[in-house]
Design a protein around this motif. Structure first.
Motif, PDB file in Angstrom:
ATOM      1  N   THR A  41       0.832  -1.200   0.000  1.00  0.00           N
ATOM      2  CA  THR A  41       0.000   0.000   0.000  1.00  0.00           C
ATOM      3  C   THR A  41       0.870   1.255   0.000  1.00  0.00           C
ATOM      4  O   THR A  41       0.588   2.218  -0.719  1.00  0.00           O
ATOM      5  CB  THR A  41      -0.922   0.010   1.233  1.00  0.00           C
ATOM      6  N   LEU A  42       1.928   1.229   0.790  1.00  0.00           N
ATOM      7  CA  LEU A  42       2.846   2.357   0.854  1.00  0.00           C
ATOM      8  C   LEU A  42       3.492   2.614  -0.506  1.00  0.00           C
ATOM      9  O   LEU A  42       3.559   3.764  -0.964  1.00  0.00           O
ATOM     10  CB  LEU A  42       3.912   2.091   1.915  1.00  0.00           C
ATOM     11  N   MET A  43       3.942   1.556  -1.169  1.00  0.00           N
ATOM     12  CA  MET A  43       4.586   1.706  -2.476  1.00  0.00           C
ATOM     13  C   MET A  43       3.583   2.180  -3.532  1.00  0.00           C
ATOM     14  O   MET A  43       3.917   2.986  -4.401  1.00  0.00           O
ATOM     15  CB  MET A  43       5.221   0.385  -2.914  1.00  0.00           C
ATOM     16  N   ARG A  44       2.351   1.700  -3.470  1.00  0.00           N
ATOM     17  CA  ARG A  44       1.314   2.121  -4.407  1.00  0.00           C
ATOM     18  C   ARG A  44       1.041   3.620  -4.252  1.00  0.00           C
ATOM     19  O   ARG A  44       0.963   4.360  -5.237  1.00  0.00           O
ATOM     20  CB  ARG A  44       0.037   1.315  -4.175  1.00  0.00           C
ATOM     21  N   ASN A  45       0.923   4.069  -3.009  1.00  0.00           N
ATOM     22  CA  ASN A  45       0.697   5.485  -2.761  1.00  0.00           C
ATOM     23  C   ASN A  45       1.891   6.332  -3.191  1.00  0.00           C
ATOM     24  O   ASN A  45       1.719   7.449  -3.684  1.00  0.00           O
ATOM     25  CB  ASN A  45       0.382   5.725  -1.287  1.00  0.00           C
ATOM     26  N   LEU A  46       3.092   5.813  -3.015  1.00  0.00           N
ATOM     27  CA  LEU A  46       4.291   6.519  -3.458  1.00  0.00           C
ATOM     28  C   LEU A  46       4.294   6.660  -4.976  1.00  0.00           C
ATOM     29  O   LEU A  46       4.633   7.719  -5.517  1.00  0.00           O
ATOM     30  CB  LEU A  46       5.543   5.777  -2.985  1.00  0.00           C
TER      31      LEU A  46
END
Length: 74
Positions: A41-46
């Protein structure tokens, strides 16, 4: 001590770009900090943030080009 442009250039040249071992360490630390469930989720948002930034930069460049064309026509 004063910092000059030449000293900053030498510091930046010394540090360089991170290689594979450094990237693996950063990924491992991110996994430890955020956990396996939150990392995707963090990488997707990044990625979404990076795309939005690129889109904003492109719009700014387009606006600048349009204003230069308007100045030339006047």
């Amino acid at each position: 001590m004063f910092v000059t442009a030449s000293s900053m250039t030498s510091v930046i040249g010394f540090i360089g770009m991170p290689g594979a071992p450094e990237l693996l360490i950063v990924l491992f630390l991110a996994l430890l900090l955020f956990g396996g469930a939150k990392l995707p989720t963090l990488m997707r948002n990044l990625g979404k943030s990076a795309n939005e930034f690129k889109r904003g930069m492109a719009e700014t460049a387009d606006d600048t080009d349009e204003s230069e064309k308007m100045k030339e026509n006047v």
